[in-house]
Motif scaffolding. Structure first.
Motif, PDB file in Angstrom:
ATOM      1  N   THR A 179       4.519  14.084 -11.457  1.00  0.00           N
ATOM      2  CA  THR A 179       5.226  14.113 -12.737  1.00  0.00           C
ATOM      3  C   THR A 179       4.309  14.583 -13.868  1.00  0.00           C
ATOM      4  N   LEU A 180       3.093  14.049 -13.894  1.00  0.00           N
ATOM      5  CA  LEU A 180       2.148  14.433 -14.941  1.00  0.00           C
ATOM      6  C   LEU A 180       1.812  15.916 -14.867  1.00  0.00           C
ATOM      7  N   VAL A 181       1.532  16.402 -13.677  1.00  0.00           N
ATOM      8  CA  VAL A 181       1.172  17.811 -13.524  1.00  0.00           C
ATOM      9  C   VAL A 181       2.353  18.702 -13.905  1.00  0.00           C
ATOM     10  N   THR A 182       3.563  18.338 -13.449  1.00  0.00           N
ATOM     11  CA  THR A 182       4.741  19.140 -13.777  1.00  0.00           C
ATOM     12  C   THR A 182       4.983  19.155 -15.285  1.00  0.00           C
ATOM     13  N   TRP A 183       4.868  17.995 -15.917  1.00  0.00           N
ATOM     14  CA  TRP A 183       5.091  17.906 -17.370  1.00  0.00           C
ATOM     15  C   TRP A 183       4.085  18.755 -18.133  1.00  0.00           C
ATOM     16  N   ARG A 184       2.819  18.676 -17.735  1.00  0.00           N
ATOM     17  CA  ARG A 184       1.800  19.461 -18.422  1.00  0.00           C
ATOM     18  C   ARG A 184       2.027  20.961 -18.229  1.00  0.00           C
ATOM     19  N   LEU A 185       2.459  21.365 -17.033  1.00  0.00           N
ATOM     20  CA  LEU A 185       2.745  22.784 -16.799  1.00  0.00           C
ATOM     21  C   LEU A 185       3.915  23.260 -17.659  1.00  0.00           C
ATOM     22  N   LEU A 186       4.956  22.425 -17.759  1.00  0.00           N
ATOM     23  CA  LEU A 186       6.098  22.793 -18.589  1.00  0.00           C
ATOM     24  C   LEU A 186       5.708  22.878 -20.066  1.00  0.00           C
ATOM     25  N   ILE A 187       4.895  21.932 -20.539  1.00  0.00           N
ATOM     26  CA  ILE A 187       4.436  21.959 -21.933  1.00  0.00           C
ATOM     27  C   ILE A 187       3.628  23.223 -22.198  1.00  0.00           C
ATOM     28  N   ARG A 188       2.733  23.554 -21.275  1.00  0.00           N
ATOM     29  CA  ARG A 188       1.915  24.750 -21.480  1.00  0.00           C
ATOM     30  C   ARG A 188       2.780  26.000 -21.481  1.00  0.00           C
ATOM     31  N   ALA A 189       3.767  26.059 -20.572  1.00  0.00           N
ATOM     32  CA  ALA A 189       4.665  27.227 -20.558  1.00  0.00           C
ATOM     33  C   ALA A 189       5.463  27.313 -21.858  1.00  0.00           C
ATOM     34  N   THR A 190       5.908  26.170 -22.399  1.00  0.00           N
ATOM     35  CA  THR A 190       6.655  26.163 -23.665  1.00  0.00           C
ATOM     36  C   THR A 190       5.781  26.626 -24.816  1.00  0.00           C
ATOM     37  N   ASP A 191       4.543  26.139 -24.874  1.00  0.00           N
ATOM     38  CA  ASP A 191       3.625  26.558 -25.941  1.00  0.00           C
ATOM     39  C   ASP A 191       3.342  28.055 -25.859  1.00  0.00           C
ATOM     40  N   GLU A 192       3.150  28.554 -24.659  1.00  0.00           N
ATOM     41  CA  GLU A 192       2.902  29.985 -24.512  1.00  0.00           C
ATOM     42  C   GLU A 192       4.125  30.790 -24.943  1.00  0.00           C
ATOM     43  N   ARG A 193       5.319  30.291 -24.615  1.00  0.00           N
ATOM     44  CA  ARG A 193       6.534  30.996 -25.024  1.00  0.00           C
ATOM     45  C   ARG A 193       6.678  31.016 -26.557  1.00  0.00           C
ATOM     46  N   MET A 194       6.376  29.886 -27.221  1.00  0.00           N
ATOM     47  CA  MET A 194       6.446  29.847 -28.685  1.00  0.00           C
ATOM     48  C   MET A 194       5.437  30.793 -29.308  1.00  0.00           C
ATOM     49  N   ASP A 195       4.203  30.826 -28.805  1.00  0.00           N
ATOM     50  CA  ASP A 195       3.196  31.732 -29.350  1.00  0.00           C
ATOM     51  C   ASP A 195       3.620  33.187 -29.172  1.00  0.00           C
ATOM     52  N   LEU A 196       4.197  33.489 -28.002  1.00  0.00           N
ATOM     53  CA  LEU A 196       4.642  34.864 -27.757  1.00  0.00           C
ATOM     54  C   LEU A 196       5.789  35.236 -28.697  1.00  0.00           C
ATOM     55  N   TRP A 207       0.829  -1.205   0.000  1.00  0.00           N
ATOM     56  CA  TRP A 207       0.000   0.000   0.000  1.00  0.00           C
ATOM     57  C   TRP A 207       0.863   1.254   0.000  1.00  0.00           C
ATOM     58  N   VAL A 208       1.963   1.233   0.776  1.00  0.00           N
ATOM     59  CA  VAL A 208       2.851   2.398   0.792  1.00  0.00           C
ATOM     60  C   VAL A 208       3.414   2.653  -0.603  1.00  0.00           C
ATOM     61  N   LEU A 209       3.900   1.587  -1.255  1.00  0.00           N
ATOM     62  CA  LEU A 209       4.463   1.745  -2.595  1.00  0.00           C
ATOM     63  C   LEU A 209       3.400   2.219  -3.583  1.00  0.00           C
ATOM     64  N   LEU A 210       2.201   1.688  -3.470  1.00  0.00           N
ATOM     65  CA  LEU A 210       1.135   2.114  -4.373  1.00  0.00           C
ATOM     66  C   LEU A 210       0.847   3.602  -4.203  1.00  0.00           C
ATOM     67  N   LEU A 211       0.768   4.062  -2.948  1.00  0.00           N
ATOM     68  CA  LEU A 211       0.510   5.477  -2.704  1.00  0.00           C
ATOM     69  C   LEU A 211       1.662   6.345  -3.209  1.00  0.00           C
ATOM     70  N   VAL A 212       2.914   5.884  -2.976  1.00  0.00           N
ATOM     71  CA  VAL A 212       4.074   6.648  -3.452  1.00  0.00           C
ATOM     72  C   VAL A 212       4.074   6.724  -4.972  1.00  0.00           C
ATOM     73  N   LEU A 213       3.791   5.593  -5.635  1.00  0.00           N
ATOM     74  CA  LEU A 213       3.750   5.579  -7.094  1.00  0.00           C
ATOM     75  C   LEU A 213       2.667   6.510  -7.633  1.00  0.00           C
ATOM     76  N   LEU A 214       1.493   6.457  -7.023  1.00  0.00           N
ATOM     77  CA  LEU A 214       0.415   7.333  -7.469  1.00  0.00           C
ATOM     78  C   LEU A 214       0.792   8.801  -7.269  1.00  0.00           C
ATOM     79  N   ALA A 215       1.412   9.103  -6.128  1.00  0.00           N
ATOM     80  CA  ALA A 215       1.811  10.483  -5.873  1.00  0.00           C
ATOM     81  C   ALA A 215       2.870  10.938  -6.873  1.00  0.00           C
ATOM     82  N   LEU A 216       3.878  10.093  -7.122  1.00  0.00           N
ATOM     83  CA  LEU A 216       4.922  10.462  -8.080  1.00  0.00           C
ATOM     84  C   LEU A 216       4.354  10.620  -9.489  1.00  0.00           C
ATOM     85  N   ALA A 217       3.477   9.718  -9.881  1.00  0.00           N
ATOM     86  CA  ALA A 217       2.877   9.814 -11.212  1.00  0.00           C
ATOM     87  C   ALA A 217       2.075  11.099 -11.355  1.00  0.00           C
ATOM     88  N   LEU A 218       1.309  11.432 -10.317  1.00  0.00           N
ATOM     89  CA  LEU A 218       0.501  12.652 -10.373  1.00  0.00           C
ATOM     90  C   LEU A 218       1.391  13.894 -10.443  1.00  0.00           C
TER      91      LEU A 218
END
Length: 527
Positions: A44-61, A31-42
């Motif tokens: 990582t996903l949120v950070t990646w999406r934020l970086l992608i959005r910042a990159t797209d905004e920079r290209m448009d600008l 259960w600990v590993l499952l919670l850690v994996l879910l937290a890391l995945a979440l």
């Protein structure tokens, strides 16, 4: 069909049980590993999406900024290199693309009359200038157009601006393009790095969880080990709690140790009780057998005396069994049934009854005048047992005083005598089953269970029994019970009302008495 479905379900249940770890430590880590994996995945996903959005905004600008620079050069209609006006659209596009330096993953393109003509020198993943489909898409636009194009190198984000020059009818297009997938590579690399760090974190979390779970579950394993070591003959095992933090598992270990103490005490008391009961029952049987063996059937007097002795011993055994059953019932919740009772009337009634127990100087002391919640039948039973005990340890003419009074939140009911008293060494054990003081009563007067019954009745009321005695000066037994005021008669619930059929069915546990009339209350003297 139902049989086949049952077989399939049973097989599936066995597979599930086989797959589910049996060890609590393994399940905790899982259960600990499952919670850690879910937290890391979440994360990582949120950070990646934020970086992608910042990159797209920079290209448009950046696209908009480059187009604004193009527009300023075209509107100025002056070649920065020569200071002269532009002669043609070709000159405009050549100057614009040469004047602006492209960034990595950025590309400037120029189209004249729908055909590719110029591009920036920065190296690109693919040559958009040779892409006919892209040229057809953007080479002849007549208004500013922004869009995305799927090239051989991935997504391309572009902004195309038509270029016209007064005096030159040839149409031109200035285009700024970004290779979006390559520009987003930094975000992808960051996400991959986070996943790699997360994998190491998961391994460290697994190791830490293994150690922590082992320490946390240590008391549970100690409970299991101790329980497995408990046998019918060895109840000495206890769970070690020294040095452990004060948490729920330590509380569990302490509670289990306390339970084992109670079990061990109960088993010891049971063994002692069985030994004493066996000894006490064996004595009258031996006496009866001995007299029957020497009985002379031809001698009427011998037969009559033997029958009387056998009857006496059987009566004593019957009384002993009845008292044992009463003590067994004392462990049940309904042993004492509380109901409103007039303490003064109950004291006087019991006094009138116990006067039949023997030729003594009976005196009624103080009387508590109060209506309290108690079990009048059990209380009378306890007082009669104390009075009978006093008779057994006094001689004709000795004084026995019975009384009751309120003391704070307690009701005191006592029996005081001027008999032989109880030695100090016996005072702590007289309430034990089958115990008799060294000054003892006659053997046939009881089995030594009377005071145990008194103590059980007091405990059933939530109270206790106190003993004060000095050898040669008599003894005072005092029932100390909680003084619970009785509610008004119209407020008494049904479960507290006296039930005529609810009577004590163990009358043989106390001496049989004839009903008597209580005398006027008098104060018994203190010893």
């Amino acid at each position: 069909m139902s049989s086949e479905m049952g077989t399939t379900t049973s097989r599936r249940d066995r597979i599930v049980r086989r797959l589910v770890p049996r060890a609590a430590r393994t399940r905790i880590i899982g259960w600990v590993l499952l919670l850690v994996l879910l937290a890391l995945a979440l994360v990582t996903l949120v950070t990646w999406r934020l970086l992608i959005r910042a990159t797209d905004e920079r290209m448009d600008l950046a696209l908009r900024a480059e187009v604004e620079e193009f527009s300023q050069i075209v509107e100025g209609n002056v070649d920065p290199g020569t200071g002269e006006p532009f002669a043609s659209v070709d000159d405009v596009l050549r100057t614009v693309i040469t004047y602006n330096l492209a960034r990595p993953n950025e590309k400037f393109l120029g189209y004249v009359d729908g055909e590719y003509r110029f591009q920036s020198r920065i190296e690109a993943p693919v040559l958009l200038s040779e892409d006919a489909a892209f040229t057809e898409l953007v080479g002849s636009v007549t208004d500013t157009r922004a869009g995305r194009y799927d090239s051989g190198a991935g997504e391309v984000r572009y902004l195309a601006v038509p270029v016209t020059l007064e005096g030159d009818p040839t149409p031109g297009v200035a285009l700024v393009a970004y290779f979006a997938d390559q520009e987003r590579q930094a975000a992808d690399d960051t996400a991959q790095l986070m996943l790699g760090v997360g994998a190491v974190t998961v391994l460290l979390a697994a190791a830490g969880a293994w150690v922590v779970a082992g320490r946390v579950l240590a008391p549970v394993r100690a409970v299991a080990t101790t329980a497995q070591g408990i046998t019918e003959t060895d109840l000495s095992g206890r769970i070690p709690v020294e040095g452990r933090p004060a948490d729920e598992l330590t509380d569990l270990a302490v509670a289990v140790n306390a339970m084992l103490d109670r079990v061990a005490g109960g088993v010891a008391a049971q063994r002692r009780f069985l030994d004493d009961a066996g000894h006490e029952l064996r004595t009258p049987i031996t006496i009866v057998r001995g007299h029957l063996e020497v009985l002379d059937p031809a001698d009427p007097d011998d037969v009559r005396q033997t029958v009387a002795l056998v009857d006496d011993e059987l009566e004593r055994m019957n009384r002993m069994v009845t008292e044992l059953l009463l003590l067994a019932r004392a462990e049940q919740p309904q042993f004492v049934r509380l109901q409103p009772a007039d303490v003064a009337a109950l004291t006087a009634e019991v006094f009138g009854n116990v006067r039949r127990l023997g030729d003594r100087d009976w005196q009624l002391g103080a009387v508590a005048r109060a209506d309290l919640l108690l079990d009048p039948q059990r209380l009378a039973q306890a007082v009669v047992a104390l009075a009978d005990n006093a008779v057994q340890h006094t001689r004709p003419g000795d004084r026995i005083v019975l009384g009751s009074r309120l003391s704070g939140d307690s009701l005191l009911v006592w029996v005081d005598d001027t008999g032989t008293g109880i030695p100090v060494g016996d005072q702590e054990r007289v309430f034990e089953r089958f115990a008799r003081g060294s000054s003892g009563a006659r053997r046939g007067d009881g089995a030594g269970l009377g005071l145990s019954i008194v103590q059980a009745i007091a405990a059933g009321h939530g109270g206790h029994v106190e003993l004060h005695s000095r050898p040669g000066e008599g003894a005072t037994f005092t029932l100390v019970l909680p003084a619970r005021p009785a509610p008004p008669p119209d407020a008494v619930p049904d479960d507290l009302r006296a039930d005529p059929g609810d009577t004590v069915d163990d009358a043989l546990s106390t001496p049989s008495l004839l009903a008597g009339t209580a005398t006027a209350p008098t104060e018994g003297g203190d010893r």
